[in-house]
Enzyme design. Structure first.
Site, PDB file in Angstrom:
ATOM      1  N   ARG A  19     -13.537  22.609  16.085  1.00 20.81           N
ATOM      2  CA  ARG A  19     -12.960  21.387  15.281  1.00 20.81           C
ATOM      3  C   ARG A  19     -11.880  20.715  15.694  1.00 20.81           C
ATOM      4  O   ARG A  19     -10.796  21.261  16.597  1.00 20.81           O
ATOM      5  CB  ARG A  19     -12.192  21.994  13.963  1.00 20.81           C
ATOM      6  N   ARG A  39      -2.585  23.931  -2.232  1.00 26.21           N
ATOM      7  CA  ARG A  39      -1.739  24.186  -1.124  1.00 26.21           C
ATOM      8  C   ARG A  39      -0.471  23.561  -1.168  1.00 26.21           C
ATOM      9  O   ARG A  39       0.251  23.511   0.025  1.00 26.21           O
ATOM     10  CB  ARG A  39      -2.538  24.227   0.134  1.00 26.21           C
ATOM     11  N   LYS A  86      -9.635  32.673   5.410  1.00 30.81           N
ATOM     12  CA  LYS A  86      -9.954  32.252   3.961  1.00 30.81           C
ATOM     13  C   LYS A  86     -11.331  31.960   3.837  1.00 30.81           C
ATOM     14  O   LYS A  86     -12.252  32.480   3.117  1.00 30.81           O
ATOM     15  CB  LYS A  86      -9.298  30.911   3.649  1.00 30.81           C
ATOM     16  N   ARG A 125     -12.288  29.596  17.399  1.00 19.02           N
ATOM     17  CA  ARG A 125     -13.464  29.254  16.402  1.00 19.02           C
ATOM     18  C   ARG A 125     -14.343  28.119  16.713  1.00 19.02           C
ATOM     19  O   ARG A 125     -14.000  27.340  17.439  1.00 19.02           O
ATOM     20  CB  ARG A 125     -12.620  28.606  15.212  1.00 19.02           C
ATOM     21  N   ARG A 169      -0.063  22.476  11.957  1.00 12.69           N
ATOM     22  CA  ARG A 169      -0.734  23.092  10.454  1.00 12.69           C
ATOM     23  C   ARG A 169      -0.036  24.331   9.942  1.00 12.69           C
ATOM     24  O   ARG A 169       0.061  24.580   9.004  1.00 12.69           O
ATOM     25  CB  ARG A 169      -2.225  23.573  10.788  1.00 12.69           C
TER      26      ARG A 169
HETATM   27  P1  AP5 Z   1     -11.579  31.061   8.898  1.00  9.74           P
HETATM   28  O1  AP5 Z   1     -12.186  31.877   8.163  1.00  9.74           O
HETATM   29  O2  AP5 Z   1     -12.273  29.815   9.468  1.00  9.74           O
HETATM   30  O3  AP5 Z   1     -10.029  31.057   8.692  1.00  9.74           O
HETATM   31  P2  AP5 Z   1      -9.574  29.723   7.391  1.00  9.74           P
HETATM   32  O4  AP5 Z   1      -8.413  30.851   6.663  1.00  9.74           O
HETATM   33  O5  AP5 Z   1     -10.553  29.260   6.592  1.00  9.74           O
HETATM   34  O6  AP5 Z   1      -8.863  28.665   8.141  1.00  9.74           O
HETATM   35  P3  AP5 Z   1      -8.972  27.058   8.245  1.00  9.74           P
HETATM   36  O7  AP5 Z   1      -8.387  26.845   9.617  1.00  9.74           O
HETATM   37  O8  AP5 Z   1     -10.352  26.718   7.784  1.00  9.74           O
HETATM   38  O9  AP5 Z   1      -7.700  26.845   7.278  1.00  9.74           O
HETATM   39  P4  AP5 Z   1      -6.974  25.516   7.065  1.00  9.74           P
HETATM   40  O10 AP5 Z   1      -6.358  25.957   5.672  1.00  9.74           O
HETATM   41  O11 AP5 Z   1      -6.051  25.190   8.036  1.00  9.74           O
HETATM   42  O12 AP5 Z   1      -8.163  24.391   6.888  1.00  9.74           O
HETATM   43  P5  AP5 Z   1      -9.015  23.914   5.899  1.00  9.74           P
HETATM   44  O13 AP5 Z   1     -10.625  23.597   6.402  1.00  9.74           O
HETATM   45  O14 AP5 Z   1      -8.692  24.564   4.586  1.00  9.74           O
HETATM   46  O15 AP5 Z   1     -11.478  31.980  10.214  1.00  9.74           O
HETATM   47  C1  AP5 Z   1     -10.705  31.379  11.527  1.00  9.74           C
HETATM   48  C2  AP5 Z   1     -11.336  32.040  12.508  1.00  9.74           C
HETATM   49  O16 AP5 Z   1     -11.359  33.381  12.843  1.00  9.74           O
HETATM   50  C3  AP5 Z   1     -12.954  31.992  12.668  1.00  9.74           C
HETATM   51  O17 AP5 Z   1     -13.347  31.647  13.957  1.00  9.74           O
HETATM   52  C4  AP5 Z   1     -13.344  33.283  12.117  1.00  9.74           C
HETATM   53  O18 AP5 Z   1     -14.792  33.597  12.545  1.00  9.74           O
HETATM   54  C5  AP5 Z   1     -12.322  34.034  12.610  1.00  9.74           C
HETATM   55  N1  AP5 Z   1     -11.937  35.132  11.741  1.00  9.74           N
HETATM   56  C6  AP5 Z   1     -12.027  35.107  10.359  1.00  9.74           C
HETATM   57  N2  AP5 Z   1     -11.707  36.348   9.900  1.00  9.74           N
HETATM   58  C7  AP5 Z   1     -11.542  37.304  10.951  1.00  9.74           C
HETATM   59  C8  AP5 Z   1     -11.140  38.613  11.015  1.00  9.74           C
HETATM   60  N3  AP5 Z   1     -10.910  39.391  10.143  1.00  9.74           N
HETATM   61  N4  AP5 Z   1     -10.939  39.037  12.340  1.00  9.74           N
HETATM   62  C9  AP5 Z   1     -11.183  38.490  13.551  1.00  9.74           C
HETATM   63  N5  AP5 Z   1     -11.864  37.254  13.345  1.00  9.74           N
HETATM   64  C10 AP5 Z   1     -11.780  36.478  12.176  1.00  9.74           C
HETATM   65  O19 AP5 Z   1      -8.325  22.583   5.624  1.00  9.74           O
HETATM   66  C11 AP5 Z   1      -8.298  21.448   6.834  1.00  9.74           C
HETATM   67  C12 AP5 Z   1      -7.624  20.326   6.495  1.00  9.74           C
HETATM   68  O20 AP5 Z   1      -7.948  19.570   5.225  1.00  9.74           O
HETATM   69  C13 AP5 Z   1      -6.115  20.521   6.179  1.00  9.74           C
HETATM   70  O21 AP5 Z   1      -5.248  20.756   7.440  1.00  9.74           O
HETATM   71  C14 AP5 Z   1      -5.806  19.505   5.354  1.00  9.74           C
HETATM   72  O22 AP5 Z   1      -5.759  18.294   6.310  1.00  9.74           O
HETATM   73  C15 AP5 Z   1      -6.758  19.121   4.721  1.00  9.74           C
HETATM   74  N6  AP5 Z   1      -6.924  19.818   3.244  1.00  9.74           N
HETATM   75  C16 AP5 Z   1      -7.872  20.942   2.877  1.00  9.74           C
HETATM   76  N7  AP5 Z   1      -7.291  21.348   1.741  1.00  9.74           N
HETATM   77  C17 AP5 Z   1      -6.186  20.398   1.288  1.00  9.74           C
HETATM   78  C18 AP5 Z   1      -5.438  20.295   0.231  1.00  9.74           C
HETATM   79  N8  AP5 Z   1      -5.591  21.216  -1.097  1.00  9.74           N
HETATM   80  N9  AP5 Z   1      -4.326  19.583   0.021  1.00  9.74           N
HETATM   81  C19 AP5 Z   1      -4.252  18.692   1.063  1.00  9.74           C
HETATM   82  N10 AP5 Z   1      -4.996  18.823   2.174  1.00  9.74           N
HETATM   83  C20 AP5 Z   1      -5.768  19.407   2.188  1.00  9.74           C
HETATM   84 MG    MG Z   2     -11.575  27.424   6.478  1.00  6.81          MG
END
Ligand code: AP5
Ligand code: MG
Length: 210
Positions: free
Chosen positions: A156, A88, A13, A123, A167
């Site tokens: 992270r 989410r 994402k 990552r 997660r």
């Molecule tokens: P990346 O782009 O970093 O993936 P992502 O989908 O953004 O994954 P996240 O882990 O950031 O999502 P998340 O939803 O768990 O975390 P968030 O920060 O939103 O890609 C992942 C890796 O793969 C990278 O190394 C990248 O380089 C590689 N990659 C990407 N695309 C690729 C491809 N096509 N091929 C190969 N490699 C690739 O949330 C964190 C925390 O915040 C949550 O757990 C929760 O505690 C809190 N939080 C956030 N939003 C909310 C909400 N709305 N409500 C409640 N709590 C929330």
């Molecule tokens: Mg992310």
């Protein structure tokens, strides 16, 4: 263009949100980045968020909804935005639907779970600007150093194997039901996200043109 990126942790994402932001000239709003920046700065929101994020749990809906109401009312969102990480849960989606913000499309990036685990396990993220890399798929020019700002790259806290698992469990129980919610509203488009980054961006742009 107002886009929601809806996908499992590690589906890409954040990575695709940055590409779309450059392409359309609209901001990416990443809830995870907002929360991590608050943790770094030691704000009240950061102190609360840390208790949940480190264990891979979701921040309470009422907190998240307030944070996003404030963020989406900023002037830079007027031309459009890409939401990475919100909504989410169903209450978050319902709050967004009830607001005066009309979302155009919800993009679901579909990635097999074994790929997700491999992506999250490799990552690294810049401790200064938050830019994301992967030790195999998206390497920085110099190991351990951010291409954009020269900051140090770190893993992270929530990318430990046990936390990745919780997660993913939370995604399946709390976030996946949003697919049906937006399908019913005829807003959902699903794109395969298992290919490398550039190919996925091409598929995403293609889906947005339809
Ligand atoms: P990346 O782009 O970093 O993936 P992502 O989908 O953004 O994954 P996240 O882990 O950031 O999502 P998340 O939803 O768990 O975390 P968030 O920060 O939103 O890609 C992942 C890796 O793969 C990278 O190394 C990248 O380089 C590689 N990659 C990407 N695309 C690729 C491809 N096509 N091929 C190969 N490699 C690739 O949330 C964190 C925390 O915040 C949550 O757990 C929760 O505690 C809190 N939080 C956030 N939003 C909310 C909400 N709305 N409500 C409640 N709590 C929330
Ligand atoms: Mg992310």
């Amino acid at each position: 263009m107002r886009i929601i990126l809806l996908a499992a942790p590690g589906a890409g994402k954040g990575t695709q949100a940055e590409k779309l932001s450059e392409h359309f000239g609209i901001p990416t709003i990443s809830t995870g980045s907002i929360l991590r920046r608050n943790i770094q700065e030691g704000t009240e929101l950061g102190k609360l968020a840390k208790k949940y994020i480190d264990g891979g749990n979701l921040i309470p809906d009422e907190v998240m909804i307030q944070v996003m109401q404030d963020r989406l009312s900023q002037p830079d969102c007027e031309k459009g935005f890409i939401l990475d990480g919100f909504p989410r849960t169903l209450p978050q989606a319902e709050a967004l639907s009830a607001s005066d913000i009309d979302v155009d499309v919800v993009l679901n990036l579909e990635v097999p779970e074994e790929k997700i685990i491999e992506r999250l396990s490799g990552r690294v993220e810049c401790s200064k600007c938050g830019a994301t890399y992967h030790i195999v798929h998206n390497k920085p020019e110099k190991d351990g150093v951010c291409d954009k700002c020269g900051g140090g790259l770190v893993t992270r806290v929530d990318d430990q194997p046990e936390t990745i698992k919780s997660r993913l469990d939370i995604y399946h129980t709390q976030t996946e039901p949003l697919l049906a919610y937006y399908q019913e509203k005829q807003m959902l488009r699903t794109v395969e996200g298992k290919e490398e980054i550039a190919e996925t961006t091409a598929a995403v742009l293609n889906a947005l043109e339809d």
